[in-house]
Design a protein around this motif. Structure first.
Motif, PDB file in Angstrom:
ATOM      1  N   MET A 199      -2.733   3.082  18.911  1.00  0.00           N
ATOM      2  CA  MET A 199      -2.804   2.278  19.997  1.00  0.00           C
ATOM      3  C   MET A 199      -1.650   2.207  20.841  1.00  0.00           C
ATOM      4  O   MET A 199      -1.765   2.258  22.232  1.00  0.00           O
ATOM      5  N   GLY A 200      -0.565   2.050  20.165  1.00  0.00           N
ATOM      6  CA  GLY A 200       0.804   1.907  21.133  1.00  0.00           C
ATOM      7  C   GLY A 200       1.166   3.113  21.947  1.00  0.00           C
ATOM      8  O   GLY A 200       1.605   3.064  22.774  1.00  0.00           O
ATOM      9  N   GLU A 201       0.966   4.334  21.007  1.00  0.00           N
ATOM     10  CA  GLU A 201       1.294   5.500  21.850  1.00  0.00           C
ATOM     11  C   GLU A 201       0.381   5.829  22.905  1.00  0.00           C
ATOM     12  O   GLU A 201       0.638   6.271  24.197  1.00  0.00           O
ATOM     13  N   THR A 223     -13.602   5.766  20.634  1.00  0.00           N
ATOM     14  CA  THR A 223     -12.894   6.486  19.964  1.00  0.00           C
ATOM     15  C   THR A 223     -13.259   6.087  18.367  1.00  0.00           C
ATOM     16  O   THR A 223     -14.177   5.226  18.078  1.00  0.00           O
ATOM     17  N   VAL A 224     -12.974   7.109  17.397  1.00  0.00           N
ATOM     18  CA  VAL A 224     -12.833   6.916  15.991  1.00  0.00           C
ATOM     19  C   VAL A 224     -11.411   6.536  15.505  1.00  0.00           C
ATOM     20  O   VAL A 224     -10.637   7.294  16.022  1.00  0.00           O
ATOM     21  N   GLN A 225     -11.446   5.992  14.318  1.00  0.00           N
ATOM     22  CA  GLN A 225     -10.241   5.915  13.562  1.00  0.00           C
ATOM     23  C   GLN A 225      -9.930   7.008  12.527  1.00  0.00           C
ATOM     24  O   GLN A 225     -11.127   6.982  11.787  1.00  0.00           O
ATOM     25  N   LEU A 226      -9.444   7.720  12.524  1.00  0.00           N
ATOM     26  CA  LEU A 226      -9.160   9.012  11.631  1.00  0.00           C
ATOM     27  C   LEU A 226      -8.742   8.639  10.256  1.00  0.00           C
ATOM     28  O   LEU A 226      -8.169   7.861  10.024  1.00  0.00           O
ATOM     29  N   PRO A 227      -9.371   9.324   9.374  1.00  0.00           N
ATOM     30  CA  PRO A 227      -8.916   9.544   7.864  1.00  0.00           C
ATOM     31  C   PRO A 227      -7.408  10.116   7.963  1.00  0.00           C
ATOM     32  O   PRO A 227      -7.211  10.906   8.890  1.00  0.00           O
ATOM     33  N   PRO A 228      -6.664   9.694   6.953  1.00  0.00           N
ATOM     34  CA  PRO A 228      -6.825   8.865   5.663  1.00  0.00           C
ATOM     35  C   PRO A 228      -7.110   7.557   5.788  1.00  0.00           C
ATOM     36  O   PRO A 228      -7.596   6.848   4.722  1.00  0.00           O
ATOM     37  N   LYS A 276      -6.585   4.841  -0.048  1.00  0.00           N
ATOM     38  CA  LYS A 276      -5.520   5.489   0.843  1.00  0.00           C
ATOM     39  C   LYS A 276      -4.885   4.435   1.825  1.00  0.00           C
ATOM     40  O   LYS A 276      -5.998   3.521   2.333  1.00  0.00           O
ATOM     41  N   LYS A 277      -3.904   4.515   2.062  1.00  0.00           N
ATOM     42  CA  LYS A 277      -3.054   3.519   2.904  1.00  0.00           C
ATOM     43  C   LYS A 277      -2.775   4.472   4.199  1.00  0.00           C
ATOM     44  O   LYS A 277      -1.837   5.555   3.895  1.00  0.00           O
ATOM     45  N   ALA A 278      -3.265   4.086   5.499  1.00  0.00           N
ATOM     46  CA  ALA A 278      -2.815   4.846   6.495  1.00  0.00           C
ATOM     47  C   ALA A 278      -2.752   4.145   7.771  1.00  0.00           C
ATOM     48  O   ALA A 278      -3.581   3.190   7.964  1.00  0.00           O
ATOM     49  N   GLY A 279      -2.058   4.251   8.751  1.00  0.00           N
ATOM     50  CA  GLY A 279      -2.219   3.773   9.978  1.00  0.00           C
ATOM     51  C   GLY A 279      -3.185   4.084  10.842  1.00  0.00           C
ATOM     52  O   GLY A 279      -3.867   5.181  10.386  1.00  0.00           O
ATOM     53  N   VAL A 280      -3.308   3.334  12.045  1.00  0.00           N
ATOM     54  CA  VAL A 280      -4.571   3.670  12.762  1.00  0.00           C
ATOM     55  C   VAL A 280      -4.164   4.791  13.761  1.00  0.00           C
ATOM     56  O   VAL A 280      -3.392   4.588  14.543  1.00  0.00           O
ATOM     57  N   ARG A 281      -5.162   5.693  13.735  1.00  0.00           N
ATOM     58  CA  ARG A 281      -5.039   7.111  14.764  1.00  0.00           C
ATOM     59  C   ARG A 281      -6.276   7.288  15.404  1.00  0.00           C
ATOM     60  O   ARG A 281      -7.181   7.095  14.849  1.00  0.00           O
ATOM     61  N   TYR A 282      -6.221   7.401  16.491  1.00  0.00           N
ATOM     62  CA  TYR A 282      -7.713   7.404  17.377  1.00  0.00           C
ATOM     63  C   TYR A 282      -7.791   8.728  18.069  1.00  0.00           C
ATOM     64  O   TYR A 282      -6.756   9.498  18.405  1.00  0.00           O
ATOM     65  N   VAL A 283      -8.994   9.262  18.062  1.00  0.00           N
ATOM     66  CA  VAL A 283      -9.381  10.356  18.852  1.00  0.00           C
ATOM     67  C   VAL A 283     -10.692  10.155  19.564  1.00  0.00           C
ATOM     68  O   VAL A 283     -11.471   9.217  19.010  1.00  0.00           O
TER      69      VAL A 283
END
Length: 365
Positions: free
Chosen positions: A135-137, A165-170, A176-183
């Motif tokens: 989100m920040g990027e 948008t969707v929040q991508l795995p992992p 699993k721990k992972a930050g939120v990445r969107y596409v």
């Protein structure tokens, strides 16, 4: 018009939410049946499905996420939900206006003067390369044009409202721990979202009414609005009303329902069930009194995990040092404590892959 007691409503809720008897539904069908699972806490949907399904394998849900058949996205009430890809494709456009208004409700001052259509176009241009972004990027990529709002308002408006948008795995996979990445949803799923209805028709709204009642009914129109966040469903309710039946609750309010949906006898025994944080079995209603006492209503929005005893919220639970610790909200009978401990041991075993079944029930509330 028949009156449904609070206990009758409770048993209907448990049955619709797959909490009265664990279901043998496949995981994908279960996610669809409950109209998605609240998922802002990434691991909580696994607990929710364990409490609803027989022999639930968390790997099955992780596989559905990586196979793009289930996705994490902002939808009902602007909160993150785990939904089937088919439902996201069908429902997302119907939620567009609500998502915009909810973000504006938080950042109206910061976003004053920003043309949201222009902001959406700029965000889509940034994401056109298909690269996942936080989100920040995403916000920083457009901040040169709109420096005043700051990154948080821009990022939330873009990722949670303007761009589907969707929040991508992992993120959202089991353990699993992972930050939120969107596409964009369309890029992730390889298909376009269903377009908004034309000429005032609202087939999606009508389907939402039917699906909601199947998973949460009998319910009032206020309950439907509280679950979805959508203000414009009265017309959809009116369009399908001939398909529905009506009851009254003990306060005289009209409850709508599907004719053939389960409404168990109020005397049906209800087993102990452990619910995750923010479970829609509680949050999916404007009036949550069918499942939680008003004195404990704050638990439903504070992120507490709760346990149901005789169908009602009766305790909180948490995991500490591989032990499930249960704290009753009021005194439990010996039989109830034993049932809570037994279900707690099963939960502990699930959370630890059978390596531990330790559970502690506090002696007093």
């Amino acid at each position: 018009m028949s009156v449904l007691s609070a206990r009758a409503l409770n048993r209907a809720t448990l049955a619709r939410q797959l909490l009265l008897d664990r279901s043998g539904l496949p995981v994908l069908d279960a996610v669809a049946h409950v109209c998605g699972l609240q998922a802002q806490e990434p691991q909580e949907p696994f607990v929710g499905l364990w409490s609803r399904l027989r022999a639930f394998d968390p790997a099955a849900l992780s596989d559905l996420v990586t196979e793009r058949r289930v996705v994490r996205t902002h939808l009902m009430r602007r909160t993150v939900h785990l939904l089937t890809a088919d439902d996201v494709v069908a429902w997302r456009a119907r939620h567009d206006g609500m998502l915009r208004q909810r973000v504006l409700g938080t950042y109206r001052r910061e976003l004053a003067g920003v043309d949201l259509d222009e902001l959406a176009a700029a965000g889509l241009a940034v994401m056109a390369d298909g690269e996942p972004r936080s989100m920040g990027e995403l916000a920083r990529a457009v901040a040169g044009r709109w420096p005043a709002p700051g990154p948080r308002p821009l990022g939330e408006m873009l990722a949670a409202a303007l761009i589907p948008t969707v929040q991508l795995p992992p993120r959202g996979l089991w353990r699993k721990k992972a930050g939120v990445r969107y596409v964009p949803i369309a890029a992730w799923l390889g298909r376009e979202l269903d377009p908004p209805a034309q000429d005032g028709a609202d087939p999606v709204g009508q389907e939402l009414v039917r699906r909601y009642l199947a998973a949460f009914g009998p319910a009032t129109t206020a309950d439907l609005r509280a679950w979805s966040g959508l203000a414009g469903l009265p017309a959809a309710v009116a369009a399908v009303r001939a398909e529905l039946i009506s009851f009254r609750d003990e306060r005289g309010r009209e409850l709508l329902d599907l004719p053939d949906a389960p409404r168990p006898d109020p005397g049906t025994p209800a087993p102990v069930r452990f619910l995750p944080a923010f479970d829609n079995a509680i949050l999916g209603y404007q009036d949550r009194g069918r499942i939680i006492d008003d004195a404990h209503r704050n638990l439903s929005v504070s992120g507490a995990r709760v346990a149901l005893v005789d169908g009602r919220v009766a305790a909180t639970w948490q995991v500490e040092d591989d032990t499930v610790t249960v704290t009753p909200l009021s005194r439990l009978s010996r039989e109830e404590r034993d049932a809570v401990a037994e279900e707690g041991r099963s939960m502990a075993s699930f959370l630890s892959d059978g390596a531990s079944d330790r559970v502690r029930v506090s002696a007093s509330p």
